[in-house]
Design an enzyme around this catalytic site. Structure first.
Site, PDB file in Angstrom:
ATOM      1  N   TYR A   1      -5.250   0.885   9.691  1.00 41.30           N
ATOM      2  CA  TYR A   1      -5.766  -0.019  10.725  1.00 41.30           C
ATOM      3  C   TYR A   1      -4.700  -0.112  11.818  1.00 41.30           C
ATOM      4  O   TYR A   1      -4.209  -1.180  12.174  1.00 41.30           O
ATOM      5  CB  TYR A   1      -6.141  -1.400  10.163  1.00 41.30           C
ATOM      6  CG  TYR A   1      -7.277  -1.991  10.953  1.00 41.30           C
ATOM      7  CD1 TYR A   1      -8.570  -1.509  10.789  1.00 41.30           C
ATOM      8  CD2 TYR A   1      -7.050  -2.962  11.914  1.00 41.30           C
ATOM      9  CE1 TYR A   1      -9.616  -2.002  11.558  1.00 41.30           C
ATOM     10  CE2 TYR A   1      -8.082  -3.459  12.687  1.00 41.30           C
ATOM     11  CZ  TYR A   1      -9.360  -2.981  12.499  1.00 41.30           C
ATOM     12  OH  TYR A   1     -10.391  -3.455  13.264  1.00 41.30           O
ATOM     13  N   LEU A   2      -4.403   1.056  12.344  1.00 43.80           N
ATOM     14  CA  LEU A   2      -3.214   1.228  13.193  1.00 43.80           C
ATOM     15  C   LEU A   2      -3.346   0.508  14.533  1.00 43.80           C
ATOM     16  O   LEU A   2      -4.438   0.388  15.082  1.00 43.80           O
ATOM     17  CB  LEU A   2      -2.960   2.719  13.423  1.00 43.80           C
ATOM     18  CG  LEU A   2      -2.746   3.528  12.145  1.00 43.80           C
ATOM     19  CD1 LEU A   2      -2.487   4.994  12.491  1.00 43.80           C
ATOM     20  CD2 LEU A   2      -1.609   2.978  11.304  1.00 43.80           C
TER      21      LEU A   2
ATOM     22  N   HIS B   1       2.414   0.076  15.035  1.00 43.34           N
ATOM     23  CA  HIS B   1       2.577   1.295  14.227  1.00 43.34           C
ATOM     24  C   HIS B   1       2.911   2.479  15.132  1.00 43.34           C
ATOM     25  O   HIS B   1       3.761   3.315  14.799  1.00 43.34           O
ATOM     26  CB  HIS B   1       1.279   1.646  13.493  1.00 43.34           C
ATOM     27  CG  HIS B   1       0.818   0.639  12.487  1.00 43.34           C
ATOM     28  ND1 HIS B   1      -0.301  -0.125  12.672  1.00 43.34           N
ATOM     29  CD2 HIS B   1       1.328   0.295  11.281  1.00 43.34           C
ATOM     30  CE1 HIS B   1      -0.477  -0.896  11.611  1.00 43.34           C
ATOM     31  NE2 HIS B   1       0.490  -0.662  10.751  1.00 43.34           N
TER      32      HIS B   1
ATOM     33  N   GLN C   1      11.141  -6.745   4.195  1.00 37.34           N
ATOM     34  CA  GLN C   1      10.803  -5.421   3.651  1.00 37.34           C
ATOM     35  C   GLN C   1      11.913  -4.416   3.976  1.00 37.34           C
ATOM     36  O   GLN C   1      12.303  -3.605   3.129  1.00 37.34           O
ATOM     37  CB  GLN C   1       9.478  -4.962   4.258  1.00 37.34           C
ATOM     38  CG  GLN C   1       9.090  -3.547   3.951  1.00 37.34           C
ATOM     39  CD  GLN C   1       7.640  -3.286   4.342  1.00 37.34           C
ATOM     40  OE1 GLN C   1       6.730  -3.622   3.619  1.00 37.34           O
ATOM     41  NE2 GLN C   1       7.418  -2.707   5.505  1.00 37.34           N
TER      42      GLN C   1
ATOM     43  N   GLY D   1       9.235  -1.445  10.738  1.00 35.64           N
ATOM     44  CA  GLY D   1       9.192  -2.437  11.809  1.00 35.64           C
ATOM     45  C   GLY D   1       9.999  -3.678  11.481  1.00 35.64           C
ATOM     46  O   GLY D   1       9.997  -4.148  10.342  1.00 35.64           O
ATOM     47  N   GLN D   2      10.648  -4.214  12.491  1.00 34.03           N
ATOM     48  CA  GLN D   2      11.360  -5.494  12.383  1.00 34.03           C
ATOM     49  C   GLN D   2      10.399  -6.626  11.988  1.00 34.03           C
ATOM     50  O   GLN D   2      10.787  -7.623  11.394  1.00 34.03           O
ATOM     51  CB  GLN D   2      12.021  -5.805  13.735  1.00 34.03           C
ATOM     52  CG  GLN D   2      12.555  -7.210  13.917  1.00 34.03           C
ATOM     53  CD  GLN D   2      13.809  -7.473  13.104  1.00 34.03           C
ATOM     54  OE1 GLN D   2      14.609  -6.574  12.899  1.00 34.03           O
ATOM     55  NE2 GLN D   2      13.959  -8.693  12.629  1.00 34.03           N
ATOM     56  N   LYS D   3       9.107  -6.429  12.314  1.00 34.88           N
ATOM     57  CA  LYS D   3       8.088  -7.444  11.973  1.00 34.88           C
ATOM     58  C   LYS D   3       8.178  -7.831  10.503  1.00 34.88           C
ATOM     59  O   LYS D   3       7.995  -8.991  10.143  1.00 34.88           O
ATOM     60  CB  LYS D   3       6.712  -6.865  12.288  1.00 34.88           C
ATOM     61  CG  LYS D   3       5.565  -7.524  11.576  1.00 34.88           C
ATOM     62  CD  LYS D   3       4.588  -8.102  12.545  1.00 34.88           C
ATOM     63  CE  LYS D   3       3.573  -8.981  11.868  1.00 34.88           C
ATOM     64  NZ  LYS D   3       2.726  -8.262  10.929  1.00 34.88           N
ATOM     65  N   ASP D   4       8.415  -6.838   9.633  1.00 36.35           N
ATOM     66  CA  ASP D   4       8.534  -7.111   8.198  1.00 36.35           C
ATOM     67  C   ASP D   4      10.018  -7.021   7.823  1.00 36.35           C
ATOM     68  O   ASP D   4      10.456  -6.102   7.130  1.00 36.35           O
ATOM     69  CB  ASP D   4       7.694  -6.111   7.401  1.00 36.35           C
ATOM     70  CG  ASP D   4       6.222  -6.225   7.771  1.00 36.35           C
ATOM     71  OD1 ASP D   4       5.570  -7.146   7.269  1.00 36.35           O
ATOM     72  OD2 ASP D   4       5.737  -5.412   8.584  1.00 36.35           O
TER      73      ASP D   4
ATOM     74  N   GLN E   1       0.926  -4.090  -4.172  1.00 35.23           N
ATOM     75  CA  GLN E   1       1.709  -5.096  -3.453  1.00 35.23           C
ATOM     76  C   GLN E   1       0.888  -6.322  -3.056  1.00 35.23           C
ATOM     77  O   GLN E   1       1.386  -7.202  -2.373  1.00 35.23           O
ATOM     78  CB  GLN E   1       2.393  -4.473  -2.229  1.00 35.23           C
ATOM     79  CG  GLN E   1       1.455  -4.064  -1.117  1.00 35.23           C
ATOM     80  CD  GLN E   1       2.181  -3.250  -0.070  1.00 35.23           C
ATOM     81  OE1 GLN E   1       2.649  -2.145  -0.330  1.00 35.23           O
ATOM     82  NE2 GLN E   1       2.302  -3.795   1.138  1.00 35.23           N
TER      83      GLN E   1
HETATM   84  P1  AMP Z   1       1.750  -2.048   7.674  1.00 39.39           P
HETATM   85  O1  AMP Z   1       0.666  -1.074   7.975  1.00 39.39           O
HETATM   86  O2  AMP Z   1       1.409  -3.461   8.037  1.00 39.39           O
HETATM   87  O3  AMP Z   1       2.318  -1.905   6.276  1.00 39.39           O
HETATM   88  O4  AMP Z   1       2.938  -1.670   8.650  1.00 39.39           O
HETATM   89  C1  AMP Z   1       3.512  -0.382   8.642  1.00 39.39           C
HETATM   90  C2  AMP Z   1       4.803  -0.426   9.404  1.00 39.39           C
HETATM   91  O5  AMP Z   1       4.550  -0.820  10.752  1.00 39.39           O
HETATM   92  C3  AMP Z   1       5.803  -1.432   8.817  1.00 39.39           C
HETATM   93  O6  AMP Z   1       7.102  -0.873   8.853  1.00 39.39           O
HETATM   94  C4  AMP Z   1       5.683  -2.589   9.758  1.00 39.39           C
HETATM   95  O7  AMP Z   1       6.845  -3.387   9.821  1.00 39.39           O
HETATM   96  C5  AMP Z   1       5.425  -1.895  11.078  1.00 39.39           C
HETATM   97  N1  AMP Z   1       4.794  -2.805  12.033  1.00 39.39           N
HETATM   98  C6  AMP Z   1       3.680  -3.559  11.839  1.00 39.39           C
HETATM   99  N2  AMP Z   1       3.429  -4.314  12.920  1.00 39.39           N
HETATM  100  C7  AMP Z   1       4.406  -4.058  13.814  1.00 39.39           C
HETATM  101  C8  AMP Z   1       4.709  -4.521  15.142  1.00 39.39           C
HETATM  102  N3  AMP Z   1       3.953  -5.440  15.753  1.00 39.39           N
HETATM  103  N4  AMP Z   1       5.800  -4.033  15.759  1.00 39.39           N
HETATM  104  C9  AMP Z   1       6.580  -3.104  15.144  1.00 39.39           C
HETATM  105  N5  AMP Z   1       6.349  -2.619  13.913  1.00 39.39           N
HETATM  106  C10 AMP Z   1       5.278  -3.086  13.255  1.00 39.39           C
END
Ligand code: AMP
Length: 277
Positions: free
Chosen positions: A29-30, A34, A150, A144-147, A58
């Protein structure tokens, strides 16, 4: 761009790639967040591999595994535009075949924040990322810094298990009102979407107080909580001011710190964070 569903196909393609491979693990769901990771990987490597896998391990019981948004065709179109070499889209049976019983458990840094609110979450994350690292054998992996937690957990795992993979941290991409772009944002109704900006406002408040010289964590936290409580649709899970390295809660902002929070907006749980200089 090649899309593969099985581990043997992935390994066969990986063997043909020369030079450095950059890897971006995702749950699909990019969105632009991402894609920022993918673009960065593209500029820094000879080849880029992206995985799309909503990892059941998870998600806790009662969490949103079933409702997590998915749209593979759209994801593939977006990645086609970014010059990705290989996309790995495994099934649950491919990742967790019958008899699967080996797990990666990172201690300490997984016990706080998301780990405390979501027991077992980081065991699932560390295990799936370790498996993907073994399959992809990247030189660099993009997160991503968002997580933020993680990243701390995966860095710990990479160091402790001598994986020899360079971790690249990409800043959080945000909407114009500051809301961190995230796959779950689609779950917000219009009123909830407006309310969701409160996370960024609270983090910005923490940063401003820090910049003004406030060092007392209790006072900063109280200000953040009372701001969030002014938003009727928001319900706080946690508000944390922690050591940026260890994620241990601080009493005083006397070292690099991370403000982070988890807030329910209606039925959607959002997380965000901001480093405090
Ligand atoms: P996810 O699909 O949510 O597991 O995210 C995959 C990667 O994308 C992880 O490393 C997240 O931290 C990163 N990510 C998600 N949202 C953002 C964002 N808004 N900005 C930067 N990186 C992101």
């Amino acid at each position: 761009m090649q899309v593969v569903k099985t581990i043997p196909e992935l390994r066969a393609l990986r063997q043909k790639l020369s030079g450095t491979v950059g890897f971006v693990p995702t749950m699909g769901y990019l969105h632009e967040g991402h894609l920022a990771l993918v673009k960065r990987a593209r500029t820094e490597n000879s080849a880029v591999i992206v995985s799309i896998y909503v990892n059941p391990a998870q998600f806790g019981a009662g969490e949103d595994f079933g409702a997590y948004p998915r749209d593979l065709n759209r994801d593939l179109e977006l990645l086609e535009g970014e010059g990705v070499d290989v996309i790995f889209v495994p099934s649950d049976g491919e990742m967790y075949p019958p008899g699967f019983s080996s797990w990666v458990h990172v201690e300490k840094v997984t016990e706080r924040l998301e780990g405390a609110s979501r027991p077992g979450h980081f065991r699932g994350v560390a295990t799936v990322v370790a498996k993907l690292f073994n399959m992809v054998a990247p030189a660099k992996a993009y997160f991503g810094q968002k997580d933020a937690q993680q990243v701390v957990v995966i860095k710990r795992m990479v160091a402790d298990l001598n994986m020899g993979i360079e971790m690249v941290l990409v800043p959080t991409l945000r909407e114009s009102d500051g809301l961190a772009i995230g796959s779950r944002n689609i779950c917000l109704g219009p009123e909830e979407r407006r309310a969701a900006a409160i996370l960024f406002k609270a983090l910005t408040l923490a940063r401003r107080l820090g910049q003004e010289g406030e060092k007392d964590v209790d006072r900063i936290r109280r200000r953040m909580i009372s701001l969030i409580e002014q938003e009727p649709l928001a319900r706080i899970d946690y508000v944390s001011l922690a050591d940026a390295e260890t994620l241990a809660e601080l009493d005083l902002i006397d070292r690099p710190a991370l403000a982070s929070l988890a807030v329910w907006i209606g039925k959607t749980r959002l997380i965000d964070n901001m480093p405090l200089e």
